[in-house]
Design an enzyme around this catalytic site. Structure first.
Site, PDB file in Angstrom:
ATOM      1  N   ASP A 107       0.836  -1.200   0.000  1.00  0.00           N
ATOM      2  CA  ASP A 107       0.000   0.000   0.000  1.00  0.00           C
ATOM      3  C   ASP A 107       0.872   1.252   0.000  1.00  0.00           C
ATOM      4  O   ASP A 107       1.734   1.419   0.862  1.00  0.00           O
ATOM      5  CB  ASP A 107      -0.873  -0.010   1.267  1.00  0.00           C
ATOM      6  CG  ASP A 107      -1.838   1.161   1.294  1.00  0.00           C
ATOM      7  OD1 ASP A 107      -2.935   1.020   0.727  1.00  0.00           O
ATOM      8  OD2 ASP A 107      -1.490   2.215   1.868  1.00  0.00           O
TER       9      ASP A 107
ATOM     10  N   TYR B 168       2.401   9.987   0.193  1.00  0.00           N
ATOM     11  CA  TYR B 168       3.497   9.409   0.987  1.00  0.00           C
ATOM     12  C   TYR B 168       4.866   9.781   0.397  1.00  0.00           C
ATOM     13  O   TYR B 168       5.893   9.587   1.038  1.00  0.00           O
ATOM     14  CB  TYR B 168       3.418   7.875   1.054  1.00  0.00           C
ATOM     15  CG  TYR B 168       2.178   7.286   1.680  1.00  0.00           C
ATOM     16  CD1 TYR B 168       1.233   8.069   2.334  1.00  0.00           C
ATOM     17  CD2 TYR B 168       1.943   5.913   1.624  1.00  0.00           C
ATOM     18  CE1 TYR B 168       0.098   7.511   2.892  1.00  0.00           C
ATOM     19  CE2 TYR B 168       0.817   5.343   2.186  1.00  0.00           C
ATOM     20  CZ  TYR B 168      -0.110   6.144   2.805  1.00  0.00           C
ATOM     21  OH  TYR B 168      -1.230   5.564   3.356  1.00  0.00           O
TER      22      TYR B 168
ATOM     23  N   LYS C 233      -3.030   6.125  -4.065  1.00  0.00           N
ATOM     24  CA  LYS C 233      -4.142   7.026  -3.725  1.00  0.00           C
ATOM     25  C   LYS C 233      -3.957   8.397  -4.354  1.00  0.00           C
ATOM     26  O   LYS C 233      -2.821   8.879  -4.472  1.00  0.00           O
ATOM     27  CB  LYS C 233      -4.248   7.191  -2.196  1.00  0.00           C
ATOM     28  CG  LYS C 233      -4.184   5.867  -1.448  1.00  0.00           C
ATOM     29  CD  LYS C 233      -4.366   6.005   0.041  1.00  0.00           C
ATOM     30  CE  LYS C 233      -4.058   4.667   0.722  1.00  0.00           C
ATOM     31  NZ  LYS C 233      -2.623   4.422   0.983  1.00  0.00           N
TER      32      LYS C 233
ATOM     33  N   HIS D  19      -7.835   9.651  -1.428  1.00  0.00           N
ATOM     34  CA  HIS D  19      -7.157   9.541  -0.131  1.00  0.00           C
ATOM     35  C   HIS D  19      -8.014  10.013   1.045  1.00  0.00           C
ATOM     36  O   HIS D  19      -7.922   9.471   2.152  1.00  0.00           O
ATOM     37  CB  HIS D  19      -5.831  10.306  -0.163  1.00  0.00           C
ATOM     38  CG  HIS D  19      -4.812   9.763   0.789  1.00  0.00           C
ATOM     39  ND1 HIS D  19      -3.477   9.678   0.492  1.00  0.00           N
ATOM     40  CD2 HIS D  19      -4.941   9.263   2.035  1.00  0.00           C
ATOM     41  CE1 HIS D  19      -2.832   9.154   1.529  1.00  0.00           C
ATOM     42  NE2 HIS D  19      -3.700   8.900   2.475  1.00  0.00           N
TER      43      HIS D  19
END
Ligand code: A2P
Length: 275
Positions: A47, A52, A77, A110
């Site tokens: 994931d 990120y 996402k 997200h």
């Protein structure tokens, strides 16, 4: 059969490994080794997210592992701040380019609102989320995503999509752990065929020193982390524990014990700071 070979089936028939590997807060330079260690340990589900800022590293780890692409389930996402169709489309293209992949297995919105507005309900961003979802539906139709879903969505955020769009989300990824199980949204998703993915199943590490969980763990000769992961699985969710240490990465897959109904109740009764 170990948890590593078990799957859930999403509403569109796509299978998703029951245990995933989280990479939130894993820096891009560390992501290649973390992902490679996870794939070597037997995870087949990684994931990540545009936000990120580690998709390049995650992609490097995937390739370095030598695992065939179709044997790994990869989620990314669209940033919470991107609330237009054009921004969402660009976000998907950028994620795939950074991952160096032609498709992701799962692409999520997200969050329903930009992060700085997550605790405010002044603007629910319903119209904007419909536009963003349109971009995800198109990515799905074009084969850039094998499944699509949402993250951090409440019930009204989801019904907004199901009432106005063609495809219902297949997944809702939420913060879920012992002491913070978000019963309303979890029950809604599970009653409506939406898989709940559990991020921060260890409370981003805050549960590791919890004495009540420790007492349960002792009975099974397990660690607190293993009990937390097992709890999320027995709640029918898809935990995504994050780690950058090989020892933890491996230990977090060793969860083939069954918590008794009584111990599940004990864990249900625990209140944590986050919950
Ligand atoms: P690290 O990343 O330094 O390896 P969550 O999955 O809830 O977000 O929790 C992640 C946090 O828990 C990270 O700080 C991670 O450490 C730590 N962690 C993950 N697995 C274990 C484990 N088996 N034992 C101890 N700490 C762990």
């Amino acid at each position: 059969m170990t948890v590593l070979s078990e799957h859930y089936t999403l509403s569109n028939g796509v299978t998703i490994p029951k245990l995933g590997f989280g990479t939130w807060q894993t820096p891009d330079r560390v992501a290649p080794s973390a992902v490679e260690m996870a794939l070597r340990a037997g995870y087949t589900h990684i994931d990540t997210a545009s936000a990120y800022e580690n998709e390049r590293g995650v992609g490097k780890g995937l390739r370095a592992s030598g695992k065939p692409r179709d044997e790994v389930f990869v989620t990314t996402k669209v940033r919470a701040e991107y609330k237009s169709y054009a921004q969402a489309k660009a976000s998907i293209e950028r994620s795939l380019a950074d991952l160096q992949e032609s498709y992701a297995d799962l692409i999520l919105i997200h969050a329903p609102r930009p992060w700085r507005e997550m605790s405010s309900h002044r603007n629910p961003y319903h119209t904007e989320n419909i536009a963003v979802w349109q971009a995800l539906q198109e990515a799905y139709a074009a084969g850039q995503a094998r499944a699509i879903g949402v993250s951090n969505f409440a019930v009204d955020d989801i019904t907004n999509l199901t009432e106005h769009c063609d495809i219902a989300p297949m997944v809702n990824q939420i913060c879920f752990h012992v002491g913070y199980t978000q019963p309303e949204i979890t029950a809604y998703c599970q009653a409506n065929g939406i898989l709940v993915q559990a991020y921060s199943p260890l409370g981003t590490g805050s549960l590791l020193t919890n004495a009540q969980i420790g007492a349960v763990a002792e009975k099974y000769g397990a660690s607190v982390a293993q009990v937390c992961i097992r709890y999320a699985l027995q709640k029918g969710t898809n935990p995504l524990p994050k780690s950058t240490h090989e020892e933890y990465i491996i230990a977090n897959t060793e969860v083939d014990f069954v918590l008794s109904p009584d111990d599940m109740l004990t864990l249900d009764g625990i209140r944590t700071r986050a919950g």
